[in-house]
Design an enzyme around this catalytic site. Sequence first.
Site, PDB file in Angstrom:
ATOM      1  N   ASP A  28       0.813  -1.221   0.000  1.00 55.56           N
ATOM      2  CA  ASP A  28       0.000   0.000   0.000  1.00 55.56           C
ATOM      3  C   ASP A  28       0.844   1.268   0.000  1.00 55.56           C
ATOM      4  OD1 ASP A  28      -2.551   1.348   0.022  1.00 55.56           O
ATOM      5  OD2 ASP A  28      -1.976   2.035   2.012  1.00 55.56           O
ATOM      6  N   ASP A  40      -8.366   4.362   5.951  1.00 62.65           N
ATOM      7  CA  ASP A  40      -7.116   4.793   5.311  1.00 62.65           C
ATOM      8  C   ASP A  40      -6.537   5.996   6.061  1.00 62.65           C
ATOM      9  OD1 ASP A  40      -4.914   4.837   3.702  1.00 62.65           O
ATOM     10  OD2 ASP A  40      -5.971   5.313   1.845  1.00 62.65           O
ATOM     11  N   HIS A  49      -0.439  13.302   8.364  1.00 59.92           N
ATOM     12  CA  HIS A  49       0.691  14.112   7.899  1.00 59.92           C
ATOM     13  C   HIS A  49       0.701  15.400   8.723  1.00 59.92           C
ATOM     14  CE1 HIS A  49       1.595  11.616   4.458  1.00 59.92           C
ATOM     15  NE2 HIS A  49       0.327  11.623   4.102  1.00 59.92           N
TER      16      HIS A  49
HETATM   17 ZN   LIG Z   1      -3.441   2.869  -0.740  1.00 59.27          ZN
HETATM   18 ZN   LIG Z   2      -3.368   3.473   2.675  1.00 60.02          ZN
END
Ligand SMILES: [Zn+2]
Ligand SMILES: [Zn+2]
EC number: 3.5.2.3
Lengths: 425, 314
Positions: A149, A302, A306
Amino acid sequence: MRLQIKNIRIVDPSQKKDSVGDIFAENGRIVSKLSSSADKVIDGKNKIAVPGLIDVHSHLREPGQEGKETIKTGTRAAAKGGITSVLCMPNTKPAIDNAPTVEFILLKAQKEGIVNVFPVGCVTKSSAGEELSEIGVLKKAGIVAVSDDGSPVSNSQIMRRALEYTKMFKLPVISHSEDKELSKSGVMNESKNSMILGLRGIPKQAEEVMVARDIMLAELTGGYLHIAHVSTAGSVELVRQAKKKGIKVTAETCPHYFTLTDDVVRVYDANTKMNPPLREIKDVEAVKVGLADGTIDCIATDHAPHTAEEKNKEFDLAPFGIIGFETLLSLVLNELVDKKVLSLSGAIEKMTHNPALIFNLEGRGTLKEGAIADITIIDPKYSYEFTKESILSKSKNSPFIGRKFQGGAAITIVNGKIVYTAIRD
Amino acid sequence: MSLNRKDLLGLEHLDKKDLQTVLDSVKPFKSLFTRSVKKAPTLIGKTVVTLFYEPSTRTRTSFEIAAKRLSADVVNIAVNASSVVKGESLIDTGKTLEAMKADYIIIRHSLAGAPDILARNLNASIINAGDGFHEHPTQGLLDLYTMYEKKKKIEGLKVLLVGDILHSRVAKSNIWALTKMGAQVAVAGPPTLMPSKIEELGVKVYYNLDEAIKEADVVNILRIQLERQQENLFPSVHEYVELYQLTKDRLAKAKPNVLIMHPGPMNRGIEISSEVADSPNAVINEQVTNGIAVRMAVLYLLKPNKARKYASSN
Ligand SMILES: [Zn+2]
Ligand SMILES: [Zn+2]
């Protein structure tokens, strides 16, 4: 520790149960009754108990990028969101392509984490896409799936091998579906908005050609394929057709893909920059249909933290990704349940029972007797505004800051212990 | 007269009335050019900073002359493009300039949205002097003014933009201004240099220049970036010249009084033949002159330090 939750609406999709009753937990397990009186009694009036939520896609950033998030801060943010288990992606530094890194994460999670952490290992060494990682060794160390990923496995032959090789471990291969040539230098969805903004677009086909390829390879190999973060109508349709053909494929989407369109990019705010990018209204609608008809099995965050410094720049220069732990449940309740896309039970199933089945998380995602006592108590009446100040994640990169929600986690219980209680005024 | 806004980020955000306000304001500034003293005291005591992350001597000089003719103090800052990624953040640079009491910051940047980010964070007036593939609003306005001056109207005018529409901020600003003022806009170029969904801005798309040129009252030729060939967006310069160069032969198919424009700098012999560039139909040098007057008008019409109110309608 003996726990009793009294008189609560219990919604457990694994048992097709939706009724008012009591839940008992002793020594970290769900029991039908306690051996002696409870140490702690929770009043369940006007609340809903569901199996602890499982987020099958997150980035905890530790080791290597502790400035963005750590296992300590990430699991606290998850607990606040009602999440009791997270799968964490292997794009850490070092990457999760070796047993010591898996052991480090599990140990850290045990020492400093407050929810269960299940590492995902790399498909290929360093996620470089060239050689398979030692998947068997990683499995032994504790991974529950493999994925590169952040990047796709671009080489079709290697993806084929991965799908074949993982069959003996019953490990799903999670596909970050992206054709890197088609998405090259793109920063948002290719659309009328990208044209107006003058930002380079990522066409939907960059995702869809990879979804199609991986489905074909799953058909060829009989391997277990899980499509991450489905964002387009075309991907939903590809997964739907694949399932009809009996190919072993499952899929997840994220709250932003059923809530937002690329219209929100219009002020060049990098908190709307994610990969895959926010799409258009017809995709949002198709994702909802896919959730409703069972094409999409899971809802994951997900969660991609950041720092403010990284995000507060020119759109092109900011990294992709948004945080998601603390808004998952509220977005599912408000955007799917309240809008009648899914029943409450149907929505909870995609964050509990289905993830546990797909990733073989034994004893989780259910409130059956003998199961591990991971429980989320929802307060459907709780209304609040999601503010930057309230965020427990180390990073604050969310496009949902300022949004008003109704319904959220009241109490989060992991392995029979209360790890989060909402403080409400 | 005023635009009642602090920033000029793109012509998307101006309505017909705003555009008319700009058109009406240009003439008095332009008439100043013919006097022996070419200055007005409008911006006396104000500081104008040009902040260029991408070199463009023409645009920067045009703004500098405009600001000086309005009696402002002008500071030019050129930022080396390679230092952008690792260097001081854009917002910090802007805040430093504001701490030095800049009233206007004119920014040119290779990345779309850079002016928007400054506008959102500063009280100074931000003027977009071209950002990535987004907009170049003062170029759009000077093109609009030049057409208005020559054709005496915009409404009903048929304007053709030729070339690399995909990477052209000038094309975008032209389209917004012209369509809002009631012109009919068409674009011509190869499909690989045409942004998808461009027709949703209300423009007609042609791949064949000969066909497109017949109707046009104005042809605005865009500069072709030769490095686009490396990106496989067209097979060769030779082929581009064959298909899209505005030649005398092609011009013969157009209306006799067709106006030829080019935002410059020109690649003579590539997107435009020398004969056409120097023909009586071409108003390329007048565009440059009008550029100064238009930029004076913009500086005059914006309101620096107006309470910051950032929305997508900014
Ligand atoms: Zn991804
Ligand atoms: Zn991801």
